[in-house]
Design a protein around this motif. Structure first.
Motif, PDB file in Angstrom:
ATOM      1  N   LYS A 110      72.608  29.669  60.095  1.00  0.00           N
ATOM      2  CA  LYS A 110      72.871  29.225  61.468  1.00  0.00           C
ATOM      3  C   LYS A 110      72.981  30.417  62.418  1.00  0.00           C
ATOM      4  O   LYS A 110      72.445  30.398  63.525  1.00  0.00           O
ATOM      5  CB  LYS A 110      74.167  28.413  61.516  1.00  0.00           C
ATOM      6  N   PHE A 111      73.716  31.438  61.977  1.00  0.00           N
ATOM      7  CA  PHE A 111      73.895  32.624  62.806  1.00  0.00           C
ATOM      8  C   PHE A 111      72.545  33.249  63.152  1.00  0.00           C
ATOM      9  O   PHE A 111      72.283  33.626  64.305  1.00  0.00           O
ATOM     10  CB  PHE A 111      74.778  33.636  62.069  1.00  0.00           C
ATOM     11  N   THR A 112      71.670  33.367  62.160  1.00  0.00           N
ATOM     12  CA  THR A 112      70.357  33.985  62.355  1.00  0.00           C
ATOM     13  C   THR A 112      69.516  33.190  63.335  1.00  0.00           C
ATOM     14  O   THR A 112      68.925  33.741  64.274  1.00  0.00           O
ATOM     15  CB  THR A 112      69.634  34.119  61.010  1.00  0.00           C
ATOM     16  N   VAL A 113      69.428  31.886  63.118  1.00  0.00           N
ATOM     17  CA  VAL A 113      68.589  31.048  63.981  1.00  0.00           C
ATOM     18  C   VAL A 113      69.138  31.021  65.408  1.00  0.00           C
ATOM     19  O   VAL A 113      68.384  31.122  66.382  1.00  0.00           O
ATOM     20  CB  VAL A 113      68.482  29.621  63.407  1.00  0.00           C
ATOM     21  N   MET A 114      70.437  30.885  65.551  1.00  0.00           N
ATOM     22  CA  MET A 114      71.038  30.824  66.879  1.00  0.00           C
ATOM     23  C   MET A 114      70.759  32.111  67.661  1.00  0.00           C
ATOM     24  O   MET A 114      70.410  32.071  68.854  1.00  0.00           O
ATOM     25  CB  MET A 114      72.548  30.598  66.768  1.00  0.00           C
ATOM     26  N   ASN A 115      70.885  33.250  67.008  1.00  0.00           N
ATOM     27  CA  ASN A 115      70.698  34.517  67.704  1.00  0.00           C
ATOM     28  C   ASN A 115      69.228  34.860  67.906  1.00  0.00           C
ATOM     29  O   ASN A 115      68.879  35.533  68.888  1.00  0.00           O
ATOM     30  CB  ASN A 115      71.427  35.630  66.958  1.00  0.00           C
ATOM     31  N   LEU A 116      68.358  34.403  67.017  1.00  0.00           N
ATOM     32  CA  LEU A 116      66.926  34.551  67.269  1.00  0.00           C
ATOM     33  C   LEU A 116      66.528  33.732  68.492  1.00  0.00           C
ATOM     34  O   LEU A 116      65.781  34.202  69.359  1.00  0.00           O
ATOM     35  CB  LEU A 116      66.121  34.111  66.045  1.00  0.00           C
ATOM     36  N   ASP A 117      67.026  32.522  68.557  1.00  0.00           N
ATOM     37  CA  ASP A 117      66.742  31.662  69.707  1.00  0.00           C
ATOM     38  C   ASP A 117      67.235  32.311  70.999  1.00  0.00           C
ATOM     39  O   ASP A 117      66.562  32.268  72.037  1.00  0.00           O
ATOM     40  CB  ASP A 117      67.410  30.306  69.494  1.00  0.00           C
ATOM     41  N   LYS A 118      68.406  32.924  70.937  1.00  0.00           N
ATOM     42  CA  LYS A 118      68.964  33.608  72.110  1.00  0.00           C
ATOM     43  C   LYS A 118      68.064  34.768  72.531  1.00  0.00           C
ATOM     44  O   LYS A 118      67.796  34.957  73.734  1.00  0.00           O
ATOM     45  CB  LYS A 118      70.369  34.126  71.775  1.00  0.00           C
ATOM     46  N   MET A 119      67.568  35.542  71.560  1.00  0.00           N
ATOM     47  CA  MET A 119      66.681  36.657  71.893  1.00  0.00           C
ATOM     48  C   MET A 119      65.371  36.159  72.489  1.00  0.00           C
ATOM     49  O   MET A 119      64.837  36.751  73.432  1.00  0.00           O
ATOM     50  CB  MET A 119      66.415  37.520  70.657  1.00  0.00           C
ATOM     51  N   ILE A 120      64.841  35.063  71.950  1.00  0.00           N
ATOM     52  CA  ILE A 120      63.601  34.499  72.479  1.00  0.00           C
ATOM     53  C   ILE A 120      63.779  34.090  73.943  1.00  0.00           C
ATOM     54  O   ILE A 120      62.923  34.352  74.796  1.00  0.00           O
ATOM     55  CB  ILE A 120      63.152  33.298  71.630  1.00  0.00           C
ATOM     56  N   LYS A 121      64.881  33.466  74.245  1.00  0.00           N
ATOM     57  CA  LYS A 121      65.111  32.963  75.606  1.00  0.00           C
ATOM     58  C   LYS A 121      65.467  34.064  76.590  1.00  0.00           C
ATOM     59  O   LYS A 121      65.064  34.027  77.762  1.00  0.00           O
ATOM     60  CB  LYS A 121      66.224  31.913  75.576  1.00  0.00           C
ATOM     61  N   GLU A 122      66.211  35.078  76.128  1.00  0.00           N
ATOM     62  CA  GLU A 122      66.734  36.088  77.051  1.00  0.00           C
ATOM     63  C   GLU A 122      66.009  37.421  76.987  1.00  0.00           C
ATOM     64  O   GLU A 122      66.130  38.239  77.907  1.00  0.00           O
ATOM     65  CB  GLU A 122      68.225  36.316  76.768  1.00  0.00           C
ATOM     66  N   GLY A 123      65.258  37.674  75.913  1.00  0.00           N
ATOM     67  CA  GLY A 123      64.633  38.970  75.758  1.00  0.00           C
ATOM     68  C   GLY A 123      65.652  40.046  75.440  1.00  0.00           C
ATOM     69  O   GLY A 123      66.725  39.772  74.893  1.00  0.00           O
ATOM     70  N   LEU A 124      65.364  41.290  75.787  1.00  0.00           N
ATOM     71  CA  LEU A 124      66.243  42.423  75.524  1.00  0.00           C
ATOM     72  C   LEU A 124      66.745  43.002  76.843  1.00  0.00           C
ATOM     73  O   LEU A 124      66.022  43.006  77.844  1.00  0.00           O
ATOM     74  CB  LEU A 124      65.505  43.527  74.754  1.00  0.00           C
ATOM     75  N   ASP A 125      67.965  43.505  76.829  1.00  0.00           N
ATOM     76  CA  ASP A 125      68.418  44.213  78.022  1.00  0.00           C
ATOM     77  C   ASP A 125      67.704  45.564  78.084  1.00  0.00           C
ATOM     78  O   ASP A 125      67.097  46.027  77.112  1.00  0.00           O
ATOM     79  CB  ASP A 125      69.942  44.376  78.035  1.00  0.00           C
ATOM     80  N   ILE A 153      58.021  42.018  76.368  1.00  0.00           N
ATOM     81  CA  ILE A 153      58.698  41.527  75.165  1.00  0.00           C
ATOM     82  C   ILE A 153      59.143  40.085  75.351  1.00  0.00           C
ATOM     83  O   ILE A 153      58.902  39.229  74.495  1.00  0.00           O
ATOM     84  CB  ILE A 153      59.887  42.444  74.816  1.00  0.00           C
ATOM     85  N   THR A 154      59.761  39.805  76.475  1.00  0.00           N
ATOM     86  CA  THR A 154      60.200  38.432  76.735  1.00  0.00           C
ATOM     87  C   THR A 154      59.011  37.476  76.741  1.00  0.00           C
ATOM     88  O   THR A 154      59.066  36.386  76.143  1.00  0.00           O
ATOM     89  CB  THR A 154      60.933  38.356  78.093  1.00  0.00           C
ATOM     90  N   ALA A 155      57.928  37.878  77.395  1.00  0.00           N
ATOM     91  CA  ALA A 155      56.740  37.024  77.467  1.00  0.00           C
ATOM     92  C   ALA A 155      56.160  36.768  76.083  1.00  0.00           C
ATOM     93  O   ALA A 155      55.792  35.629  75.739  1.00  0.00           O
ATOM     94  CB  ALA A 155      55.693  37.661  78.373  1.00  0.00           C
ATOM     95  N   ALA A 156      56.081  37.806  75.247  1.00  0.00           N
ATOM     96  CA  ALA A 156      55.520  37.650  73.895  1.00  0.00           C
ATOM     97  C   ALA A 156      56.424  36.797  73.022  1.00  0.00           C
ATOM     98  O   ALA A 156      55.944  35.950  72.246  1.00  0.00           O
ATOM     99  CB  ALA A 156      55.310  39.024  73.260  1.00  0.00           C
ATOM    100  N   LEU A 157      57.733  36.997  73.126  1.00  0.00           N
ATOM    101  CA  LEU A 157      58.674  36.181  72.355  1.00  0.00           C
ATOM    102  C   LEU A 157      58.529  34.709  72.692  1.00  0.00           C
ATOM    103  O   LEU A 157      58.455  33.852  71.801  1.00  0.00           O
ATOM    104  CB  LEU A 157      60.110  36.642  72.633  1.00  0.00           C
ATOM    105  N   GLN A 158      58.480  34.401  73.961  1.00  0.00           N
ATOM    106  CA  GLN A 158      58.427  33.007  74.379  1.00  0.00           C
ATOM    107  C   GLN A 158      57.062  32.373  74.128  1.00  0.00           C
ATOM    108  O   GLN A 158      56.961  31.161  73.985  1.00  0.00           O
ATOM    109  CB  GLN A 158      58.825  32.901  75.857  1.00  0.00           C
ATOM    110  N   LYS A 159      56.038  33.186  74.026  1.00  0.00           N
ATOM    111  CA  LYS A 159      54.693  32.666  73.748  1.00  0.00           C
ATOM    112  C   LYS A 159      54.495  32.363  72.266  1.00  0.00           C
ATOM    113  O   LYS A 159      53.844  31.365  71.914  1.00  0.00           O
ATOM    114  CB  LYS A 159      53.644  33.682  74.218  1.00  0.00           C
TER     115      LYS A 159
END
Length: 495
Positions: free
Chosen positions: A348-363, A419-425
């Motif tokens: 759960k931790f992995t999926v939740m945080n991967l989803d967060k990275m996909i939606k928000e990208g990196l600072d 990065i954000t664009a590639a993650l979300q694509k």
């Protein structure tokens, strides 16, 4: 802590680069040969790859490519041990889904003594009862290793699960039943069909490549005639199972998760996703988000890593092996063995945080640190001529410039929004499939469905902030249904 670890890794990479990268990659092509001139070395390196792999196995005779390559490898090693034991020659073979490769290295003073033993078995292997039985035994041992090692079983099981019904969907070394179906004549026919003049690519690293090339080309001209037959490998078709639980008596749970992806090194989006993956969980590096969160902060297990293509660890820790290029790749996460209580929580931790990275990208700071880390650390991957030649041959496969230089070029031109664009694509956690290897599959199933609580058991003291994060993880819904979960015994996977 995250930023300090990343910065330390970057500094370490810069230091090590000056120590290890002593060979300049000066390539010249004479198709199907890749030549790398090494000015200040008397070592000769030869890499020969054949356009054959597990995808060429006949139905019911899975493992045939592996057994053929193993027979050749075993014969060469046996000859070197018998006739050139003190030569210092190094040799190994490698069989993967689409490419089978043989690597040979020796000092030029011992070349005439050892090279004929190497090339002779590739051109015309000694396929007899003894060599056949040794190769079958090694394939059976490889199968037993997968069954007995829970971590390897989870990784192999995930690949087979993701590629079910696909040419990649069988283990390279075959199954209990398929190995019984392979005969000496099968190996002879397989060698004749795929070890052909038009079906190889070769690389040479030497002070005098032309001299080695003339001899190698003359020898490989003895291979049978035959047109190169390329296969078009597409991504696997989706199916309705999301979880595979493998029953195996063990005190811990091994797990892996992932999904097929629609990009490779050929695609521009691969390179920003390489940076994102560095942040999430690069192989055996301690600055990855998963490593820090699950191991360092929570004390769950030994390591947690993620990948955007098939990764096999090479001869040096952390470094990717070459010549495992594939037309279809998959994103995956390797969660090393942890307690049964913590397995569902970690998923759960992995999926939740991967989803967060996909939606928000990196600072911005995380982006800069990981982009610079990849730019510098990737130079370490080409730590010897085998690696350099292999990466150049892989680049031919993907139709890109030399991989290591290309990474640097891509990193220099990259922006954080890429990065954000590639993650979300390309990335979507709804596609995630899971494999668990555990001694109590029914209890694991109930935990995944939320019928049993998955409260984590910690080996460390958590901060209040981390406790709040974990409360959110406990509430996170993987949205699994009972009919999406499949349970099998370990022996069934390779029966």
């Amino acid at each position: 802590m995250k930023n300090k670890s990343s910065l330390f890794a970057i500094i370490l990479s810069l230091i090590l680069m000056n120590i290890t990268c002593c060979y300049a990659a000066d390539f010249h092509k004479e198709p199907p040969y890749t030549l790398m001139t090494i000015e200040h070395s008397d070592i000769v390196y030869i890499v020969i790859s054949f356009n054959t792999g597990t995808v060429r196995d006949s139905k019911g005779k899975e493992g045939l490519n592996f057994v053929t390559a193993t027979l050749i490898e075993d014969n060469i090693r046996k000859l070197l041990n018998e006739k050139a034991l003190t030569s210092g020659a190094e040799f190994y073979g490698q069989a993967d889904k689409e490419i089978t490769t043989f690597f040979f290295k020796v000092h030029r003073d011992k070349f005439d003594e050892t090279y004929p033993l190497f090339i002779g078995e590739i051109i015309s292997p000694d396929i007899n009862k003894d060599s056949f039985e040794r190769a079958i035994e090694q394939a059976q041992n490889a199968r037993e290793y997968l069954i007995n090692d829970c971590e390897e079983m989870s990784l192999q099981g995930l690949e087979m699960f993701l590629y079910r019904g696909h040419p990649y969907g069988t283990t390279d070394s075959g199954t209990l039943s398929s190995l019984k179906n392979i005969s000496i004549d099968d190996i002879k026919d397989f060698h004749t069909k795929f070890y052909r003049k038009e079906n190889f690519r070769a690389g040479i690293g030497s002070k005098n490549c032309k001299e080695i090339l003339d001899r190698l080309a003359e020898d490989l001209a003895q291979l049978p005639d035959g047109k190169r037959e390329d296969l078009i490998i597409k991504n696997p078709e989706p199916f309705n199972k999301r979880v595979l639980i493998i029953k195996k008596d063990s005190g811990t749970t091994a797990m892996a998760m992932g999904f097929p992806i629609d990009f490779t090194r050929s695609d521009d989006d691969y390179y920003p996703l390489l940076v994102a993956n560095s942040r999430f969980g690069f192989h055996r590096y301690m600055q990855g988000f998963l490593f820090i969160q699950l191991r360092s902060i929570r004390g769950f297990n030994y390591g947690n890593y993620s990948y955007i293509e098939k990764f096999i660890e090479g001869s040096q820790d952390k470094m990717p092996r070459t010549r495992i290029a594939r037309q279809s790749q998959y994103f995956y996460v390797w969660i090393r063995n942890l307690s049964d209580e913590n397995a569902t929580f970690a998923a759960k931790f992995t999926v939740m945080n991967l989803d967060k990275m996909i939606k928000e990208g990196l600072d911005k700071e995380t982006f800069e640190l990981n982009r610079n880390f990849i730019k510098n650390n990737s130079k370490l991957w080409a730590f010897d001529p085998f690696q350099k030649i292999g990466f150049e041959m892989d680049s031919d496969f993907y139709k890109t410039p030399y991989y290591i230089d290309y990474i640097e070029k891509k990193m220099d031109a990259m922006k954080n929004e890429d990065i954000t664009a590639a993650l979300q694509k390309h990335m979507d956690v709804k596609n995630m499939k899971f494999v668990f290897v555990t001694s109590d599959p029914e209890k694991m199933k109930k935990r995944l469905l939320g019928e049993i609580l998955s409260n984590p058991v910690y080996e460390t003291n958590l901060s209040e902030e981390d406790k709040r994060v974990d409360e959110a993880v406990l509430q996170y819904d993987l949205k699994l249904k009972a009919e999406e979960i499949e349970i099998i015994n370990a022996e069934e996977l390779f029966k």
